[in-house]
Write an enzyme that holds these catalytic residues in place. Structure first.
Site, PDB file in Angstrom:
ATOM      1  N   HIS A  78      11.775 -12.146  -5.361  1.00 44.35           N
ATOM      2  CA  HIS A  78      11.251 -11.400  -6.505  1.00 44.35           C
ATOM      3  C   HIS A  78      10.689 -10.041  -6.094  1.00 44.35           C
ATOM      4  O   HIS A  78      10.305  -9.241  -6.946  1.00 44.35           O
ATOM      5  CB  HIS A  78      10.203 -12.220  -7.282  1.00 44.35           C
ATOM      6  N   ASP A 109      13.276 -18.272  -3.459  1.00 47.16           N
ATOM      7  CA  ASP A 109      12.491 -17.040  -3.561  1.00 47.16           C
ATOM      8  C   ASP A 109      12.414 -16.313  -2.223  1.00 47.16           C
ATOM      9  O   ASP A 109      11.345 -15.863  -1.803  1.00 47.16           O
ATOM     10  CB  ASP A 109      11.083 -17.324  -4.093  1.00 47.16           C
ATOM     11  N   GLY A 196       1.283  -7.986  -4.509  1.00 51.14           N
ATOM     12  CA  GLY A 196       1.551  -7.150  -3.346  1.00 51.14           C
ATOM     13  C   GLY A 196       1.620  -7.948  -2.060  1.00 51.14           C
ATOM     14  O   GLY A 196       2.231  -7.535  -1.081  1.00 51.14           O
ATOM     15  N   ASN A 197       0.973  -9.145  -2.046  1.00 46.96           N
ATOM     16  CA  ASN A 197       1.077 -10.046  -0.893  1.00 46.96           C
ATOM     17  C   ASN A 197       2.440 -10.732  -0.831  1.00 46.96           C
ATOM     18  O   ASN A 197       2.815 -11.270   0.216  1.00 46.96           O
ATOM     19  CB  ASN A 197       0.011 -11.147  -0.964  1.00 46.96           C
ATOM     20  N   SER A 198       3.155 -10.737  -1.927  1.00 47.52           N
ATOM     21  CA  SER A 198       4.429 -11.451  -1.993  1.00 47.52           C
ATOM     22  C   SER A 198       5.360 -11.025  -0.875  1.00 47.52           C
ATOM     23  O   SER A 198       5.606  -9.837  -0.673  1.00 47.52           O
ATOM     24  CB  SER A 198       5.100 -11.193  -3.339  1.00 47.52           C
ATOM     25  N   GLY A 251      25.441 -31.850 -11.286  1.00 47.08           N
ATOM     26  CA  GLY A 251      25.039 -31.907 -12.693  1.00 47.08           C
ATOM     27  C   GLY A 251      24.077 -32.997 -13.081  1.00 47.08           C
ATOM     28  O   GLY A 251      23.906 -33.272 -14.275  1.00 47.08           O
TER      29      GLY A 251
END
Length: 449
Positions: A78, A109, A196-198, A251
């Protein structure tokens, strides 16, 4: 009593340190941690977003950590995505260098960048790289540090503990609308993780990277989550090799069994409840139904009693090559039998996006996942995600959620069909006949110059 000599005190301290009674020396901790700090970077991103029928540039700041001598930087999906048009990495020396996207995996992520080594060499810059630690051995209560760029403040470290080492949550739209958390659990920490730490590292006191910081918990006091290093290391290796992580899909929608064991006459720690089966999926075509109990995959028994046990089982299925035949042992009522399922490639519900400025229209390709979730007959067409007031699409009556199925009587199976029509319109504006589906009903409209 005779006082201890300096030599005997040093010997005693060394002995206690060896047996873990005293912590490592401050100097030893400092060396590892300083090396880690020199490997943490700030990432400035400029990306293109398709909103309200137009393409708009947006800027953001995140964190990352250099994990190889050839400048590979691990961060969050992200933070840096395929929409990025510019990636700038600020090294520990405060020098800024360009970077490119190596690969991206929203399911975990994680994203991988590479700094421009030619630029680094030309400018005489240097950097260090960090090392992974073993996230599988982290006990609850272990001291950890979240390092990164919160609110743009570079080289910031916050201290906390591992408050849970196996936290489960699956977020269907957690990465800019994309799914995440399906195939892994998370490290939970009270080390402060702020915007901002991401993408920055979660590290132990010796500077080993045990996680990649991902998110905080809204409304909580310093409750943050990181992707475990074991997952990050695996994904990083796949992104280096292939630029993407290809996973298999069958599925089934799983659910933990803990509240249902009594209804299915199962012994404890046996099986996984299939809560639902996606329409027209490999599992559905094989005859598997919601309410079935999955006991084994290719003879490997599965235990899905608790939610935390679901991601490893889904990872087990997804890690098989696309097109593999899986033997699923299924219990239905009193009967137990094997089903053969041929896997397909896993797709996100979020398809490729584009914008058509002259029409004031932004769209997204309908994916198989989106079609299944919305019970569409097929994955043909493109989904309208935005229209710009006053432009031809808005004047013609299109709105968010419509599906364009044909243009000038040509079926829209890919975005290319729509792109060709838009290019022709831009060169010589003429009315365009558009077929749309809204609430399962087809209607026609005209884009007028």
């Amino acid at each position: 009593m005779k006082p201890f000599s300096a030599r005997s005190i040093f010997a005693l301290a060394t002995l206690l340190m060896w047996f873990g009674v005293l912590p490592l020396s401050r100097a030893a901790v400092s060396r590892g941690f300083e090396r880690l700090l020199d490997a943490v970077v700030r990432i400035d991103v400029r990306e293109l977003a398709f909103e309200a029928g137009a393409g708009r540039f947006a800027a953001s700041v995140g964190s990352g950590v250099i994990l190889s001598s050839d400048g590979l930087v691990l961060t969050n999906a992200h933070v840096a995505s395929p929409r990025a048009v510019e990636l700038i990495v600020t090294l520990a020396s405060l020098e800024r260098v360009n970077a490119t996207l190596v690969g991206w995996d929203h399911w975990t992520d994680l994203a991988l960048l590479r700094v421009d080594l030619a630029e680094v060499k030309r400018r005489g810059l240097t950097f260090t790289h960090a090392e992974f630690g073993d996230s599988s051995k982290l006990p609850i209560g272990e001291t950890v540090y979240a390092v990164g760029t919160p609110f743009g403040l570079t080289r910031t470290a916050t201290r906390g503990i591992i408050s849970n080492n196996n936290r489960y949550f699956e977020d269907p739209r957690g990465v800019n609308g994309y799914e995440t958390g399906t195939f892994n659990t998370w490290l939970q920490t009270d080390a402060a993780i702020n915007p901002g730490n991401s993408g920055g590292p979660l590290v132990t006191s010796d500077g080993r990277v045990v996680g990649i910081n991902s998110r905080g918990y809204a409304g909580a006091d310093n409750m943050g989550f990181a992707i475990p290093a074991a997952i990050a290391k695996e994904v990083m290796a796949g992104l280096v090799r292939h630029g993407a992580i290809v996973r298999s899909y069958i599925g089934i929608v799983p659910r933990d069994l803990r509240d249902f064991e009594g209804f299915y006459a199962l012994s404890l720690n046996t099986g996984l409840l299939i809560n639902n089966v996606d329409r027209d999926s490999p599992a559905a075509r094989a005859g598997i139904r919601g309410g079935d109990i999955l006991l084994a995959v290719n003879g490997t028994k599965v235990d899905g009693r608790f939610p935390e046990q679901l991601p490893p089982i889904q990872h087990l299925i997804a890690s098989h090559p696309v097109g593999s035949t899986l033997r699923l042992t299924i219990k239905r009522g009193a009967e137990t039998r094997d089903y053969e399922v041929v896997t397909e490639q896993l797709e996100s519900r979020v398809g490729e996006e584009s914008v058509f400025e002259r029409w004031g229209l932004s769209v997204r390709k309908v994916s198989r996942t989106y079609a299944r979730e919305n019970q569409l007959a097929s994955a043909a067409g493109v989904l309208v995600i935005g229209v710009q007031p006053g432009f031809p699409a808005a004047v013609a009556g299109l709105s968010r959620g419509d599906i364009i199925t044909a243009v000038n009587q040509q079926p829209v199976d890919t975005l290319e069909t729509l792109k060709r029509a838009h290019t022709s319109y831009a060169a010589q504006p003429e009315p365009v006949l558009v077929e749309i589906m809204r609430d399962r009903q087809v209607s026609l409209c005209v884009f007028k110059p």
